[in-house]
Motif scaffolding. Structure first.
Motif, short mmCIF file in Angstrom:
data_model
loop_
_atom_site.label_atom_id
_atom_site.label_comp_id
_atom_site.label_asym_id
_atom_site.label_seq_id
_atom_site.Cartn_x
_atom_site.Cartn_y
_atom_site.Cartn_z
N HIS A 101 -10.58 -5.02 7.48
CA HIS A 101 -10.43 -4.58 6.08
C HIS A 101 -11.74 -4.73 5.31
CE1 HIS A 101 -5.75 -5.21 5.93
NE2 HIS A 101 -6.12 -4.30 6.80
N ALA A 104 -14.21 -2.21 6.20
CA ALA A 104 -13.83 -0.92 5.60
C ALA A 104 -14.19 -0.89 4.12
CB ALA A 104 -12.33 -0.68 5.78
N HIS A 105 -14.03 -2.03 3.44
CA HIS A 105 -14.40 -2.09 2.02
C HIS A 105 -15.91 -1.91 1.87
CE1 HIS A 105 -10.61 -4.76 1.11
NE2 HIS A 105 -10.30 -3.54 1.48
N ALA A 108 -16.75 1.71 2.33
CA ALA A 108 -16.31 2.53 1.20
C ALA A 108 -17.22 2.36 -0.01
CB ALA A 108 -14.87 2.18 0.83
N LYS A 111 -20.64 3.90 0.62
CA LYS A 111 -20.60 5.36 0.53
C LYS A 111 -20.61 5.79 -0.93
CE LYS A 111 -18.17 9.33 2.50
NZ LYS A 111 -17.00 9.77 3.27
N LEU A 166 -11.11 0.69 -7.02
CA LEU A 166 -11.33 -0.76 -6.85
C LEU A 166 -10.04 -1.55 -6.99
CD1 LEU A 166 -14.75 -1.98 -8.26
CD2 LEU A 166 -14.18 -0.87 -6.11
N THR A 168 -7.25 -0.71 -5.78
CA THR A 168 -6.55 -0.68 -4.49
C THR A 168 -7.19 -1.64 -3.50
OG1 THR A 168 -7.82 1.14 -3.51
CG2 THR A 168 -5.91 1.73 -4.84
N ILE A 169 -8.42 -2.08 -3.79
CA ILE A 169 -9.03 -3.15 -3.00
C ILE A 169 -8.58 -4.51 -3.53
CG2 ILE A 169 -11.22 -4.28 -2.39
CD1 ILE A 169 -12.57 -1.59 -2.33
N HIS A 170 -8.56 -4.62 -4.86
CA HIS A 170 -8.21 -5.88 -5.54
C HIS A 170 -6.90 -6.47 -5.02
CE1 HIS A 170 -5.96 -7.55 -9.20
NE2 HIS A 170 -6.89 -8.45 -8.99
N VAL A 172 -5.36 -5.85 -2.25
CA VAL A 172 -5.45 -6.19 -0.82
C VAL A 172 -6.14 -7.55 -0.65
CG1 VAL A 172 -6.50 -5.54 1.39
CG2 VAL A 172 -5.32 -3.81 0.02
N LEU B 13 -16.03 7.55 -3.05
CA LEU B 13 -15.31 6.28 -2.87
C LEU B 13 -13.83 6.55 -2.60
CD1 LEU B 13 -15.36 3.21 -2.89
CD2 LEU B 13 -14.84 3.28 -5.31
N ALA B 16 -13.37 7.78 0.86
CA ALA B 16 -13.56 6.72 1.84
C ALA B 16 -12.40 5.75 1.84
CB ALA B 16 -14.87 5.99 1.55
N ALA B 176 -6.10 -1.53 4.59
CA ALA B 176 -7.37 -1.98 4.02
C ALA B 176 -7.42 -1.73 2.52
CB ALA B 176 -8.54 -1.28 4.70
N GLU B 178 -4.76 -0.53 -0.81
CA GLU B 178 -3.35 -0.40 -1.17
C GLU B 178 -2.98 1.08 -1.32
OE1 GLU B 178 -0.61 -2.98 -1.08
OE2 GLU B 178 -2.33 -3.93 -2.01
#
Lengths: 225, 197
Positions: A101, A104-105, A108, A111, A166, A168-170, A172, B13, B16, B176, B178
């Motif tokens: 994960h 992958a972050h 991302a 990029k 961000l 959707t990362i938070h 996780v 982003l 990705a 990875a 949500e």
């Protein structure tokens, strides 16, 4: 289960190089830090609502670089512990999945930053990836810090699309935090509300760590917006 | 930075991250807000926060009933007690934030989903994952102030979700990033549970 881990990031850091890296890699200027100091102790609510915090042009990139620094740190941490083969059972499974994960972050956010992302830092975790117990304690601190840092920075983004990405990362990172906390034997969800951390607060925490050795590249981006 | 470049980076982003369709927010709650705050911020916030309040009240009722009748023991009971207390605090905070705009509490019916520990755990997992998706998916519509309030809650929902998933032997963090859904889909999932009449 105790309510809190017996270690915070400050305890595992030794020479404060991480803060320097965050400042360099993250594109965090002294002005950013000072602004963080001004806002220090204020709630995210106030920070997000402050016109100054809405930022000048390019502040989104600074926030993305800050996120990248945190993700690089975590990715390297999990990748290294897997390579060292010190974890077994549930801890090994956690590191395998969470490491993927975090990588992958990194990909991302890199990029999104494009050429402004800069080089990859090198880390020295000072033995924290060579011992299962030390690894888990440190990972608890990292994951809780990541949750608080994203919560503090994401609402400052000017771009709504970046904000949504961000977020959707938070959440996780919050799942990671709960997972590693349970593995460590502490309550996965220790409070009804998770508090944010400002840039300044985050840097102060990581300032106490000593995990970052060198930046391979500190090229300035060709433009800064 | 030019708006074009910024958009390009944001799109990169999103691509990705695999976030698809999440920005097509509209209809059920409110149209997507432009970057500049609109004068109907309060109204928009009220719609979204009332939706969050509905989800929190469903969870409060669900955990309260399960603690009474599901025969929960050990860490599963500990989880239910902790989550129940957290959801109550969330509901209180949302009621406070909404003031007069807070809607009335819904009628709840959990059927057999609180009848035993196994069914409770499965339903709790679905409910917590739905709650995380709901907060993430509706964040786009919130003013900075409301966003800050929601941000303090969503990560706690994510911790609950990871905890109950781990207790059930599911991967606590299955993605990875949500997944995001439209508010319509989240509302349809909630309706489909039959919990809210």
């Amino acid at each position: 289960m105790s309510a809190e881990p017996d270690l915070v990031l400050a305890d595992v850091d030794r020479d404060g190089a991480l803060a320097e890296t965050l400042a360099g890699l993250g594109g965090v200027t002294r002005a950013d830090v000072l602004r963080g100091a001004v806002l220090g102790g204020a709630t995210l609510l106030a920070a997000a609502a402050t016109p100054a915090a809405a930022g000048a042009a390019g502040s989104d990139d600074a926030i993305l670089r800050f996120a990248l620094a945190l993700e690089e740190l975590q990715a390297a941490f999990y990748t290294e512990v897997e390579r060292n083969r010190v974890l077994h059972g549930g801890a090994a499974a956690q590191a395998h999945i969470v490491g993927a994960h975090e990588r992958a972050h990194v990909a991302a956010v890199r990029k999104a930053l494009g050429r402004g992302a800069g080089g990859t830092p090198r880390f020295d975790f000072g033995g924290a990836t060579e011992d299962a117990e030390r690894f888990t304690r440190t990972a608890v601190a990292f994951e809780d810090l990541a949750v608080a840092a994203y919560k503090g920075q994401a609402p400052r983004l000017r771009s709504r699309e970046l904000l949504m990405a961000l977020l959707t990362i938070h959440s996780v990172e919050a799942r990671h935090a709960a997972w590693i906390r349970r593995l460590h034997g502490v309550v996965p969800a220790p409070a009804a509300f998770d508090a944010p951390r400002t840039l300044d607060q985050t840097e102060r925490v990581v300032d106490a760590t000593h995990f970052v050795v060198t930046m391979r590249s500190r090229r300035r981006p060709p433009f800064t917006g | 930075m030019s708006p074009d470049l910024r958009t390009t980076r944001a799109q990169a982003l999103r691509a990705a991250l695999g976030a698809t369709g999440g920005l097509a927010v509209g209809g059920l709650l409110v149209a997507r807000r432009p970057e500049v705050a609109r004068s109907d911020d309060d109204e928009t916030d009220a719609d979204v926060l009332n939706f969050a309040l509905l989800l929190e009240r469903v969870q409060v009722g669900f955990y309260a009933e399960a603690l009474r009748r599901a025969g929960l023991k050990g860490e599963l009971r500990h989880f239910a007690e902790v989550a129940h207390a957290h959801e109550r605090a969330h509901a209180r905070a949302l009621v406070h934030a909404l003031g007069d705009a807070a809607k009335a509490a819904p009628k709840l019916d959990f059927g057999d989903d609180t009848a035993d520990a196994r069914r409770f755990a499965l339903s709790a997992e679905k409910l917590e994952d739905l709650s995380v998706a709901a907060y993430n998916s509706c964040a786009d519509d919130l003013s900075p102030i409301a966003l800050a309030e929601a941000g303090k809650i969503v990560s706690v929902e994510a911790r609950h979700a990871a905890w109950i998933r781990d207790l059930r032997g599911d991967v606590p963090a299955p993605f990875a990033t949500e997944p995001r859904h439209t508010p319509e889909r989240i509302m349809a999932t909630l309706k489909g549970s039959g919990y809210v009449s």
